[in-house]
Design an enzyme around this catalytic site. Structure first.
Site, PDB file in Angstrom:
ATOM      1  N   ASN A  18      36.654  40.478  44.490  1.00 26.27           N
ATOM      2  CA  ASN A  18      37.533  39.542  44.049  1.00 26.27           C
ATOM      3  C   ASN A  18      39.175  39.786  44.045  1.00 26.27           C
ATOM      4  O   ASN A  18      39.662  39.658  43.184  1.00 26.27           O
ATOM      5  CB  ASN A  18      36.952  38.727  42.694  1.00 26.27           C
ATOM      6  N   HIS A  24      37.368  46.833  39.702  1.00 26.18           N
ATOM      7  CA  HIS A  24      38.117  45.880  40.226  1.00 26.18           C
ATOM      8  C   HIS A  24      39.737  46.572  40.396  1.00 26.18           C
ATOM      9  O   HIS A  24      40.326  46.403  39.577  1.00 26.18           O
ATOM     10  CB  HIS A  24      38.247  44.558  39.345  1.00 26.18           C
ATOM     11  N   PHE A  25      39.981  46.870  41.705  1.00 30.44           N
ATOM     12  CA  PHE A  25      41.114  47.509  41.741  1.00 30.44           C
ATOM     13  C   PHE A  25      42.517  46.774  42.296  1.00 30.44           C
ATOM     14  O   PHE A  25      43.377  47.169  42.702  1.00 30.44           O
ATOM     15  CB  PHE A  25      40.861  48.823  42.733  1.00 30.44           C
ATOM     16  N   ARG A  26      42.110  45.294  42.669  1.00 27.93           N
ATOM     17  CA  ARG A  26      42.983  44.452  42.868  1.00 27.93           C
ATOM     18  C   ARG A  26      43.859  44.663  44.196  1.00 27.93           C
ATOM     19  O   ARG A  26      45.251  44.146  44.291  1.00 27.93           O
ATOM     20  CB  ARG A  26      44.139  44.423  41.904  1.00 27.93           C
ATOM     21  N   ASP A  65      33.216  48.101  34.897  1.00 28.24           N
ATOM     22  CA  ASP A  65      33.862  46.917  35.140  1.00 28.24           C
ATOM     23  C   ASP A  65      35.472  47.023  34.616  1.00 28.24           C
ATOM     24  O   ASP A  65      36.020  45.962  34.276  1.00 28.24           O
ATOM     25  CB  ASP A  65      33.309  45.626  34.286  1.00 28.24           C
ATOM     26  N   HIS A 121      26.668  38.913  39.369  1.00 30.93           N
ATOM     27  CA  HIS A 121      27.337  38.772  38.266  1.00 30.93           C
ATOM     28  C   HIS A 121      26.415  37.458  37.644  1.00 30.93           C
ATOM     29  O   HIS A 121      26.785  36.024  38.004  1.00 30.93           O
ATOM     30  CB  HIS A 121      28.756  38.190  38.213  1.00 30.93           C
ATOM     31  N   HIS A 181      44.247  43.817  33.753  1.00 30.15           N
ATOM     32  CA  HIS A 181      45.377  42.463  33.753  1.00 30.15           C
ATOM     33  C   HIS A 181      46.574  42.978  32.942  1.00 30.15           C
ATOM     34  O   HIS A 181      46.511  43.922  31.909  1.00 30.15           O
ATOM     35  CB  HIS A 181      44.706  41.345  33.202  1.00 30.15           C
ATOM     36  N   HIS A 211      31.559  49.953  39.496  1.00 26.59           N
ATOM     37  CA  HIS A 211      31.997  48.586  39.308  1.00 26.59           C
ATOM     38  C   HIS A 211      33.135  48.690  38.528  1.00 26.59           C
ATOM     39  O   HIS A 211      33.685  48.701  37.529  1.00 26.59           O
ATOM     40  CB  HIS A 211      30.930  47.961  38.040  1.00 26.59           C
TER      41      HIS A 211
HETATM   42  O1  DOR Z   1      35.998  39.853  32.692  1.00 27.86           O
HETATM   43  C1  DOR Z   1      36.037  40.069  33.932  1.00 27.86           C
HETATM   44  N1  DOR Z   1      36.944  40.228  34.702  1.00 27.86           N
HETATM   45  N2  DOR Z   1      34.901  39.595  34.367  1.00 27.86           N
HETATM   46  C2  DOR Z   1      34.807  39.549  35.872  1.00 27.86           C
HETATM   47  O2  DOR Z   1      33.517  38.967  36.250  1.00 27.86           O
HETATM   48  C3  DOR Z   1      35.860  39.720  36.766  1.00 27.86           C
HETATM   49  C4  DOR Z   1      36.647  40.731  36.011  1.00 27.86           C
HETATM   50  C5  DOR Z   1      38.213  40.640  37.008  1.00 27.86           C
HETATM   51  O3  DOR Z   1      38.102  40.540  38.045  1.00 27.86           O
HETATM   52  O4  DOR Z   1      39.248  40.367  36.040  1.00 27.86           O
HETATM   53 ZN    ZN Z   2      33.288  43.023  37.504  1.00 24.42          ZN
END
Ligand code: DOR
Ligand code: ZN
Length: 450
Positions: free
Chosen positions: A97, A65-67, A307, A182, A311, A63
């Site tokens: 996402n 999120h590598f953007r 997760d 989610h 940011h 899990h």
């Molecule tokens: O805190 C979170 N950040 N929860 C998520 O479901 C998405 C993730 C993100 O992609 O920044």
């Molecule tokens: Zn996530």
């Protein structure tokens, strides 16, 4: 293929216990596991002295999120994968996402092609569900490199959202493989906005996105799974109430995970760290944290994830409630959990079960997650004898910070090895950040899911 390698004299964390000895890698596979002194190096083999180190299977983070594509200033597949390697993670599963969202076969093919040029670890990708993309979801079923379908049942970062019953039914009825949800209830989130929109204290986050919100969605997703006989994985469990409910209701179809940060932080850390600790679903209360540990130990929770949701500190600096939710973690998860082990919260073998074998089992990743002859030679050699304090400047993630800054952690990987190839090492310069040895794209493959 390289000429192979032998790791001598390490404490090998095998499925049935820790054994001191040697391990040989040939053609990218674990060839032989032998008691100490059992393996003499052959001509051309790389020899690694594992004295004083523990040898673990490479960890799998299912899990992150590598953007990529969309926000390279936060992360991309290169920076994310090398952060993973620095943390002893040899396989990752990336969330959809991105920008654009990964919601069709073309986007998934592009991600896999991009990873083959940028990654130094194995990789898999989720396809995101929308209200009307069932044919797209079907089009990637069984594709190498595609691990499952992600459904955001409540809104979070980005605009992926499926919350109406008819759309959810349609997805569960007409797709195969694993659905990862989610689980936060969108209707409850929306209905509570007026009550919370004036709050600027960060404690409001967990009050707004409350336990009821998570429990409602967890129960709803579980009912859908049972009604449609569909495999379901509930991502980032945060509350004792959900964990207790799943203990007696998850059955064979449902698996679940917990984040390192929900096992580590509580309301006091949120107060202290502020927006760095802001994420969805929120960091909750000490009693939830303790219950999550309990349900991890009793087997209700199948695996540990990060997760990893980077940011920039600049985007966070706007403060609560406008700051984006999410924190990086892929490069600190293994040392953090090994630190918990050394503090007596669990054993090193538990960590391997939860971060290596567990994710492999949940997602059906063949030949990974355990030190077994014939399995892929994805390995990490960690130092449990030294503790080092991590600072923001030690990190590989492109956002350049960690919620664990200032914490003293042990279990830092000295070598991370993918398919028998060293991709990261901390040995040469002795610094916490260490060296990435592999060039982008030179190691790692799309994962195959059974
Ligand atoms: O805190 C979170 N950040 N929860 C998520 O479901 C998405 C993730 C993100 O992609 O920044
Ligand atoms: Zn996530």
């Amino acid at each position: 293929m390289e000429n192979g390698l032998v790791i001598q004299n390490s404490m090998m964390v095998l499925p049935h216990g820790i054994v001191e000895g040697d391990l040989r890698v040939t053609d990218g596979l674990i060839k032989t596991i032998a008691p100490q002194g059992g393996l003499q190096p052959r001509v051309g083999e790389l020899v690694i002295d594992g004295t004083g180190l523990h040898l673990l299977p490479g960890a799998i983070d299912p899990h992150v999120h590598f953007r990529d594509p969309g926000h390279p200033e936060k992360e991309d597949l290169e920076s994310g994968s090398r952060a993973a390697a620095a943390g002893g993670i040899t396989s990752f599963l990336d969330m959809p996402n991105t920008l654009p969202n990964a919601t069709n076969r073309t986007a998934l093919e592009a991600k896999i092609a991009s990873a083959s040029k940028k990654a130094v670890t194995h990789h898999g990708f989720f396809i995101g569900a929308t209200t009307n993309n069932v044919p797209d979801l079907q089009s990637v079923e069984g594709m190498d490199g595609v691990c499952g379908i992600k459904i955001f049942m409540g809104s979070s970062t980005g605009d992926l959202l499926v919350h109406e019953q008819k759309h959810l039914e349609n997805i569960f009825a007409n797709t195969g493989g694993i659905i990862a949800t989610h689980a936060e209830d969108e209707n409850r989130l929306q209905s509570r906005i007026p009550e919370f929109e004036h709050r600027t204290d960060i404690a409001a986050h967990a009050e707004y996105r409350d336990i009821e919100c998570a429990l409602l969605a967890t129960k709803r997703a579980s009912a859908l799974a049972k009604d449609h006989d569909h495999r379901l994985h509930i991502v980032h469990l945060t509350s004792g109430a959900e964990a207790d409910w799943l203990a007696s209701n998850k059955g064979e179809l449902i698996t679940t995970e917990v984040c390192t940060q929900h096992l580590t932080f509580d309301q006091d850390d949120v107060e202290e760290l502020g927006v760095r600790a802001l994420m969805n679903p929120p960091i909750r209360y000490s009693e939830d944290k303790e219950k999550l540990w309990e349900r991890l130990k009793d087997g209700t929770i199948d695996c540990i994830v990060t997760d990893h949701a980077p940011h920039t500190l600049q985007s966070k600096s706007i403060g609560f409630p406008k700051a984006p939710a999410g924190m990086p973690g892929v490069e600190t998860s293994l040392p953090l959990m090994l630190t918990h082990a050394m503090d007596g919260k669990c054993t090193v073998s538990d960590v391997v079960r939860w971060m290596c074998a567990g994710p492999a089992k949940v997602y059906g990743i063949k030949n990974k997650g355990s030190l077994i002859e014939g399995f892929d030679a994805d390995l990490t050699l960690v130092d449990l004898e030294t503790s080092r304090t991590i600072q923001d400047s030690d990190t590989w993630t492109r956002v350049g910070w960690t919620p664990y800054a200032g914490r003293s952690l042990t279990g830092w990987p000295m070598y991370t090895i993918v398919d028998g190839k060293v991709v990261h090492s901390r040995v040469r310069n002795g610094e916490l950040r260490g060296d990435i040895v592999a060039t982008p794209g030179s190691a790692g493959r799309p994962l195959i899911f059974e």
